[in-house]
Scaffold this motif. Structure first.
Motif, mmCIF file in Angstrom:
data_model
loop_
_atom_site.group_PDB
_atom_site.id
_atom_site.type_symbol
_atom_site.label_atom_id
_atom_site.label_comp_id
_atom_site.label_asym_id
_atom_site.label_seq_id
_atom_site.Cartn_x
_atom_site.Cartn_y
_atom_site.Cartn_z
ATOM 1 N N GLY A 1 0.836 -1.192 0.000
ATOM 2 C CA GLY A 1 0.000 0.000 0.000
ATOM 3 C C GLY A 1 0.866 1.235 0.000
ATOM 4 O O GLY A 1 1.783 1.380 -0.801
ATOM 5 N N GLU A 2 0.589 2.152 0.926
ATOM 6 C CA GLU A 2 1.360 3.380 1.002
ATOM 7 C C GLU A 2 2.633 3.219 1.847
ATOM 8 O O GLU A 2 3.447 4.135 1.900
ATOM 9 C CB GLU A 2 0.503 4.499 1.607
ATOM 10 C CG GLU A 2 0.096 4.224 3.057
ATOM 11 C CD GLU A 2 -0.689 5.364 3.668
ATOM 12 O OE1 GLU A 2 -0.869 6.386 2.976
ATOM 13 O OE2 GLU A 2 -1.108 5.244 4.828
ATOM 14 N N TYR A 3 2.798 2.074 2.477
ATOM 15 C CA TYR A 3 3.933 1.857 3.370
ATOM 16 C C TYR A 3 5.023 1.073 2.644
ATOM 17 O O TYR A 3 4.759 0.066 1.991
ATOM 18 C CB TYR A 3 3.494 1.087 4.614
ATOM 19 C CG TYR A 3 4.602 0.866 5.617
ATOM 20 C CD1 TYR A 3 5.125 1.920 6.344
ATOM 21 C CD2 TYR A 3 5.134 -0.410 5.813
ATOM 22 C CE1 TYR A 3 6.139 1.716 7.267
ATOM 23 C CE2 TYR A 3 6.152 -0.627 6.733
ATOM 24 C CZ TYR A 3 6.652 0.439 7.452
ATOM 25 O OH TYR A 3 7.673 0.243 8.359
ATOM 26 N N SER A 4 6.253 1.550 2.728
ATOM 27 C CA SER A 4 7.393 0.865 2.115
ATOM 28 C C SER A 4 8.478 0.658 3.162
ATOM 29 O O SER A 4 8.646 1.464 4.084
ATOM 30 C CB SER A 4 7.945 1.671 0.938
ATOM 31 O OG SER A 4 8.362 2.960 1.348
ATOM 32 N N PHE A 5 9.240 -0.434 3.023
ATOM 33 C CA PHE A 5 10.291 -0.750 3.976
ATOM 34 C C PHE A 5 11.395 -1.535 3.268
ATOM 35 O O PHE A 5 11.194 -2.125 2.212
ATOM 36 C CB PHE A 5 9.738 -1.557 5.153
ATOM 37 C CG PHE A 5 9.068 -2.851 4.745
ATOM 38 C CD1 PHE A 5 9.792 -4.048 4.701
ATOM 39 C CD2 PHE A 5 7.731 -2.886 4.407
ATOM 40 C CE1 PHE A 5 9.187 -5.232 4.337
ATOM 41 C CE2 PHE A 5 7.115 -4.069 4.032
ATOM 42 C CZ PHE A 5 7.846 -5.254 3.989
ATOM 43 N N GLY B 1 15.210 4.800 -2.597
ATOM 44 C CA GLY B 1 14.853 4.149 -1.340
ATOM 45 C C GLY B 1 16.027 3.897 -0.422
ATOM 46 O O GLY B 1 16.008 2.921 0.350
ATOM 47 N N ALA B 2 17.064 4.747 -0.470
ATOM 48 C CA ALA B 2 18.251 4.518 0.370
ATOM 49 C C ALA B 2 17.883 4.506 1.851
ATOM 50 O O ALA B 2 18.385 3.658 2.612
ATOM 51 C CB ALA B 2 19.296 5.596 0.084
ATOM 52 N N THR B 3 17.033 5.407 2.266
ATOM 53 C CA THR B 3 16.662 5.487 3.679
ATOM 54 C C THR B 3 15.986 4.197 4.139
ATOM 55 O O THR B 3 16.334 3.615 5.182
ATOM 56 C CB THR B 3 15.726 6.678 3.911
ATOM 57 O OG1 THR B 3 16.434 7.891 3.632
ATOM 58 C CG2 THR B 3 15.225 6.699 5.346
ATOM 59 N N GLN B 4 15.000 3.723 3.388
ATOM 60 C CA GLN B 4 14.290 2.503 3.762
ATOM 61 C C GLN B 4 15.215 1.292 3.758
ATOM 62 O O GLN B 4 15.089 0.395 4.605
ATOM 63 C CB GLN B 4 13.115 2.263 2.806
ATOM 64 C CG GLN B 4 11.943 3.208 2.971
ATOM 65 C CD GLN B 4 12.171 4.547 2.290
ATOM 66 O OE1 GLN B 4 13.181 4.743 1.604
ATOM 67 N NE2 GLN B 4 11.242 5.482 2.484
ATOM 68 N N LYS B 5 16.149 1.241 2.826
ATOM 69 C CA LYS B 5 17.076 0.114 2.754
ATOM 70 C C LYS B 5 17.988 0.072 3.974
ATOM 71 O O LYS B 5 18.229 -0.999 4.556
ATOM 72 C CB LYS B 5 17.902 0.198 1.473
ATOM 73 C CG LYS B 5 17.080 -0.045 0.213
ATOM 74 C CD LYS B 5 17.907 0.148 -1.042
ATOM 75 C CE LYS B 5 17.066 -0.130 -2.302
ATOM 76 N NZ LYS B 5 17.837 0.065 -3.541
#
Length: 808
Positions: free
Chosen positions: A582-586, A696-700
């Motif tokens: 959805g709107e959440y990524s990780f 997506g560096a932050t999420q990674k």
């Protein structure tokens, strides 16, 4: 190895300086009045609203939550208030052709007055005309005409009777005509007596009968002519009386509306129609009222009001400036209007009073705001909108007739000149789709205002964001925010923008955060919102969406997903990917392994062979062959087979952000040098060995940190990222604190050489003057292994050639 610097704590996120805000709470901040972060789009909209030429309608595009609709309404309303109020529009009856009602324009507010005047006129006529026809003067005049007719009729009949008697014929009149009876000695002649007469007497009587019959026929014609004359005289009397009763009322209105030629022409037509149909206004006779066959006449009298009413289609009397219409359901009929029908005694019928306006009628002379997707989704709406914008004429047609699906008698109202500016709102995909595939679109919507999702992170925009928070507090009736809470919102805005140098313009997400923080402050009975409430709102929002992330973390800890966060391994490295629910990524770490051996197949992408690799990932793997060839096969052929795969991946793999990771695994396998499993890697690579930025560096980083934390931090773990992504880091407090305490590390790298040195602890090596790499360096070991492959292959080839010669 080269001593590469670790990324310092102050580079891990943007920290908002509270001294820039200059207030204690948002109660001291004036609400925002202007649009922020959309200067380019704002200029485009302003130019589009200023330009009045045909075709300069506006398309506002942008992602959801960027404030497109809010800005469109406010900006258009400001411009519209300074413009003049457009005319009212009415439809009136066309007495010569009722199927084509006449459109009449009047200054704003005059239309409602005209409608009321016509209603009053009809009521007056319905009252005064029957009085006139019930007066003694009218009855005397009518009686005089009737008596004159009766006297003439009696004189003619008397003259005829005298003539018939002279001829010996007794006249007899009946409903079927005239019949003459011969008389003898003053008595009617019987058939028996007639038969007893001789032939000459009978012929004489028959001759007299023929003469009398001819005279009777002439008399009938004269009487019919007299009847027509008297009827015409009565009608003429009725017209004169009707004109006397109604004419001065209508003439008063003609004088009142003397400046409007269309109204004067219509009023004259009303006068003529009233006189022509004066019987509709006459009082019903007693026998007519009780006669059931007179129902039709009573219905006619009931429709007098409808016949002369004014259908006020557009009433602008309450407008302040030009109208601004937002149509939320732009169907064909809601845009262009409709002709409604009603069932009268089993018969479907309509008239001009049942014409209803559409959004284009209401917005005529002003502005119409529409959602592009909704217009395209409604059958016929887009084609109709284009047609009226091209012709600048507003017509009302049945949709069934438009598509040839239905043919029935209907009205065809007179077209209305159209002067409207349309503002379409949609996403960029719809704009470019319509621009490329609809040739009319680019002619009609020449202004494109594209709303950005980011704005510059500077002191001016930070202050504007604080003003936006103040305006949201006022609009949504929230508690005020202290300056630390505002600073935290600014930092959260950077995270949403995925950049330390940018702030998000997706204000809808900011508003959600503010409302949720207000709710948490309310639960704590706090009169003001502080930074703890902001953090609580962020954390709780994440907790509502991270169920699958937590399940994955459990699987890593339980060993169901294989991942190493300690020790070193040859040909194995931890890659990083981003998953979205959805709107959440990780971030999701994955083990990438490489096996190398003698062969000529080059780099084999197992995902590609199993058709699980996307085009971007396939391209990234093919780039590795180019790098290896340029680096190690300048003098000897590349005799290598290397198999690459993402372990425990059962869905498709796409993107090239793991290409550098895969290359590290290949170099490790060839050199025999183990890679640090406690350092995860992300970044794409080109054929020259340069590391390229990824998303997506932050999420990674946070994803790998979570796994390391779950399995136990040892102070050596960290992540390698492309140096270009440093300014995009917006890491959460937990990761930043771990870096500050030396428990986690982040390394920015520019080249493969820098990365392999960090992962192996061995110098990558630079070619010296004799064309060789330093002994023991990574590239020396890789080159040595590749040379061994080549030598082995040559030996095998010679051996096979020798065996062939012996057999021969």
């Amino acid at each position: 190895m080269t001593n590469l610097k670790e990324l310092p704590v102050d580079k891990l996120r943007f920290n908002c300086d509270e001294s820039l805000l200059g207030f204690e709470t948002t109660a001291n901040v004036p609400p925002l009045e202007d649009m922020i972060g959309q200067e380019r789009a704002v200029k485009a909209v302003e130019f589009g609203l200023f330009t009045k030429n045909q075709g300069y309608n506006i398309f506002i595009s942008g992602l959801v939550g960027t404030g497109k609709i809010t800005y469109a309404k406010s900006s258009v309303s400001k411009v519209a208030k300074k413009e003049s109020v457009p005319d009212d529009w009415c439809y009136v009856n066309n007495f010569e052709n009722p199927g084509q009602p006449i459109a009449v324009s009047l200054p704003a507010g005059v239309g409602s007055v005209f409608r009321q005047d016509m209603q009053d006129l009809v009521e007056t006529l319905k009252t005064d005309i029957p009085k006139v026809f019930s007066s003694d003067d009218y009855e005397q005049a009518k009686t005089k005409l009737v008596k004159g007719f009766q006297d003439k009729r009696a004189f003619i009949l008397e003259e005829f009777n005298h003539y018939a008697e002279e001829q010996g014929i007794m006249p007899q009149w009946s409903t079927t005509g005239f019949a003459g009876v011969p008389i003898n000695e003053g008595k009617p002649l019987t058939p028996e007596e007639y038969q007893k007469m001789d032939k000459e007497q009978r012929e004489s009587i028959e001759q007299k009968l023929r003469a009398v019959h001819e005279k009777a026929t002439e008399i009938v014609r004269r009487m019919q002519h007299l009847e027509r004359e008297v009827r015409d005289q009565v009608k003429d009397l009725d017209r004169k009386i009707g004109l006397f009763a109604a004419g001065h009322f209508i003439d008063e209105l003609k004088e009142k509306y003397g400046g409007y030629e269309e109204v004067v022409t219509y009023l004259e037509a009303v006068k003529q129609d009233v006189v022509k149909n004066i019987n509709d206004f006459k009082p019903a006779q007693l026998d007519e009222e009780t006669n059931p066959l007179m129902l039709f006449k009573r219905n006619v009298q009931d429709t007098i009001k409808t016949k002369y009413t004014v259908n006020l289609l557009v009433d602008n009397r309450d407008c302040e400036g030009a109208p601004v219409i937002v149509e939320i359901n732009p169907t064909y009929y809601n845009l262009l209007g409709r002709v409604e029908y009603e069932n009268r005694m089993g018969v479907v019928s309509t008239d001009y009073s049942m014409i209803k306006p559409g959004a284009l009628h209401k917005a005529n002379g002003g502005y119409l705001i529409l959602n592009a997707r909704d217009v395209l989704a409604n059958m016929g709406a887009w084609e109709a909108l284009k047609r009226v914008l091209k012709t600048r004429k507003l017509f009302i047609e049945n949709l069934g007739e438009q598509y040839g699906m239905l043919a029935m008698a209907s009205l065809k109202p007179e077209t209305i000149p159209l002067n409207v500016k349309v503002i379409l709102i949609g996403n960029p995909y719809i704009y470019y789709l319509m621009f490329n595939h609809d040739e009319d679109f680019r002619k009609l919507f020449k202004i494109h205002a594209d709303f950005d999702v980011q704005m510059e992170n500077n002191p001016e925009n930070i202050k504007k964001l604080a003003a936006f928070i103040s305006s949201t507090v006022e609009r949504e009736h929230l508690k005020h925010f202290d300056k630390k809470a505002v600073a935290r919102v600014v930092e959260y805005s950077c995270r949403l923008a995925s950049s330390q140098k940018k702030l998000t313009t997706r204000f809808n997400e900011i508003v959600e955060l503010l409302c949720e923080a207000d709710a948490w402050a309310t639960t704590e009975s706090s009169s003001i919102i502080n930074v703890s409430h902001i953090n609580k709102a962020i954390t709780e929002k994440r907790n509502r969406s991270n169920k699958y992330e937590e399940r994955l973390q459990e699987m890593y800890v339980e060993g169901k997903f294989l991942i190493d966060t300690e020790d070193k391994k040859v040909g194995q490295v931890n890659g990083l990917a981003v998953m979205a629910v959805g709107e959440y990524s990780f971030g999701k770490p994955s083990r990438i392994t490489a096996n190398t051996y003698l062969g000529k197949s080059g780099v084999v992408n197992i995902e590609r062979e199993t058709k699980m690799s996307g085009t971007s990932h396939t391209k990234g793997v093919l780039i590795l062959s180019g790098y290896l060839g340029e680096k190690y096969a300048q003098e000897r052929p590349l005799t290598l087979t290397a198999s690459l795969t993402f372990e425990q991946t059962y869905e498709g793999v796409d993107g090239d952000s793991a290409s550098s990771t895969e290359l590290y695994a290949i170099l490790s396998s060839l050199s025999g040098l183990p890679l640090k499993q406690y350092i995860a890697v992300t970044g794409s690579v080109n054929q020259k060995g340069e590391i390229q930025p990824i998303g997506g560096a932050t999420q990674k980083i946070e994803g790998f940190f979570s796994v390391c934390k779950a399995k136990g931090l040892n102070g050596e773990q960290g992540v390698m990222i492309p140096h270009q992504n440093v300014d995009e880091l917006t890491l959460d407090d937990e990761v930043v604190e771990a870096v500050r305490e030396g428990k986690f590390h982040i390394y920015p790298v520019k080249t493969i050489d820098e990365g392999i040195e960090i992962l192996t602890g061995v110098e990558a090596g630079v070619v010296n003057s004799d064309g060789n790499y330093p002994e023991g360096s990574v590239h020396h070991l890789v080159n040595k292994k590749l040379n061994e492959y080549t030598d082995t292959l040559i030996k095998l080839g010679k051996s096979a050639e020798g065996e062939t010669k012996v057999k021969v």
